[in-house]
Write a protein that holds these residues in place. Structure first.
Motif, mmCIF file in Angstrom:
data_model
loop_
_atom_site.group_PDB
_atom_site.id
_atom_site.type_symbol
_atom_site.label_atom_id
_atom_site.label_comp_id
_atom_site.label_asym_id
_atom_site.label_seq_id
_atom_site.Cartn_x
_atom_site.Cartn_y
_atom_site.Cartn_z
ATOM 1 N N UNK A 1 0.824 -1.202 0.000
ATOM 2 C CA UNK A 1 0.000 0.000 0.000
ATOM 3 C C UNK A 1 0.871 1.269 0.000
ATOM 4 N N UNK A 2 1.987 1.237 0.700
ATOM 5 C CA UNK A 2 2.921 2.372 0.708
ATOM 6 C C UNK A 2 3.556 2.509 -0.677
ATOM 7 N N UNK A 3 3.979 1.416 -1.241
ATOM 8 C CA UNK A 3 4.606 1.414 -2.570
ATOM 9 C C UNK A 3 3.640 1.980 -3.622
ATOM 10 N N UNK A 4 2.374 1.566 -3.557
ATOM 11 C CA UNK A 4 1.379 2.046 -4.527
ATOM 12 C C UNK A 4 1.160 3.548 -4.392
ATOM 13 N N UNK A 5 1.025 4.021 -3.161
ATOM 14 C CA UNK A 5 0.822 5.454 -2.929
ATOM 15 C C UNK A 5 2.044 6.243 -3.383
ATOM 16 N N UNK A 6 3.220 5.796 -2.997
ATOM 17 C CA UNK A 6 4.453 6.488 -3.373
ATOM 18 C C UNK A 6 4.627 6.493 -4.891
ATOM 19 N N UNK A 7 4.294 5.409 -5.547
ATOM 20 C CA UNK A 7 4.424 5.332 -7.005
ATOM 21 C C UNK A 7 3.579 6.389 -7.697
ATOM 22 N N UNK A 8 2.402 6.655 -7.152
ATOM 23 C CA UNK A 8 1.550 7.709 -7.736
ATOM 24 C C UNK A 8 2.206 9.073 -7.599
ATOM 25 N N UNK A 9 2.856 9.319 -6.484
ATOM 26 C CA UNK A 9 3.556 10.600 -6.304
ATOM 27 C C UNK A 9 4.757 10.695 -7.224
ATOM 28 N N UNK A 10 5.441 9.603 -7.413
ATOM 29 C CA UNK A 10 6.583 9.567 -8.325
ATOM 30 C C UNK A 10 6.122 9.831 -9.738
ATOM 31 N N UNK A 11 5.028 9.212 -10.166
ATOM 32 C CA UNK A 11 4.486 9.401 -11.511
ATOM 33 C C UNK A 11 4.082 10.851 -11.742
ATOM 34 N N UNK A 12 3.505 11.505 -10.721
ATOM 35 C CA UNK A 12 3.117 12.908 -10.853
ATOM 36 C C UNK A 12 4.323 13.776 -11.157
#
Length: 142
Positions: A127-138
């Motif tokens: 869940x942390x990885x998924x959330x962080x990945x969205x911030x990275x993609x932004x």
């Protein structure tokens, strides 16, 4: 999309050194406060860290000082996630004089996700990885 500030504050007279500008210890402190706001956006909230027995530790920090900050200056920090690995993240803070918009300092940090009981690095939860990945993609799209 513009990233919301991870820290806002002011420079107090007692934070200034003999030269009259904010002492380096306070830059580090303000960047540290920005860390925790960034972590919370990624799901690494105080509640998560307490309940999971996890923690974060800085393993590398590089600061570049660009402009001095004086007593009374308003400070704003914006943070950008640069890299996400299995057990670590790398991010960058930009500290600006909020009135002038000038960059006062930048700080790049590599942090490691820890199992506090074993005192060693551990992979981020999905869940942390998924959330962080969205911030990275932004950040890539900016």
């Amino acid at each position: 999309m513009e990233q919301e500030a991870t820290y806002r504050g002011t420079v107090y007279p007692w934070q200034c050194d003999h030269v009259g500008h904010m002492n380096i210890m306070w830059y580090v402190g303000k960047f540290d406060e920005a860390n925790w706001n960034l972590f919370a956006r990624l799901g690494l909230t105080p509640s998560y860290l307490r309940s999971s027995g996890r923690g974060m530790a800085a393993v590398q920090q590089n600061i570049a000082y660009r402009r001095e900050l004086l007593a009374g200056d308003i400070v704003e920090i914006r943070s950008h996630l640069l890299e996400l690995k299995d057990k670590s993240i790398r991010f960058r803070h930009e500290m600006r004089n909020a009135e002038t918009g000038e960059i006062a300092a930048t700080c790049e940090i590599t942090g490691v996700h820890l199992d506090r009981s074993q005192r060693k690095s551990t992979p981020f939860a999905d869940v942390i990885r998924e959330t962080a990945s969205r911030h990275l993609a932004e950040q890539v799209d900016v």
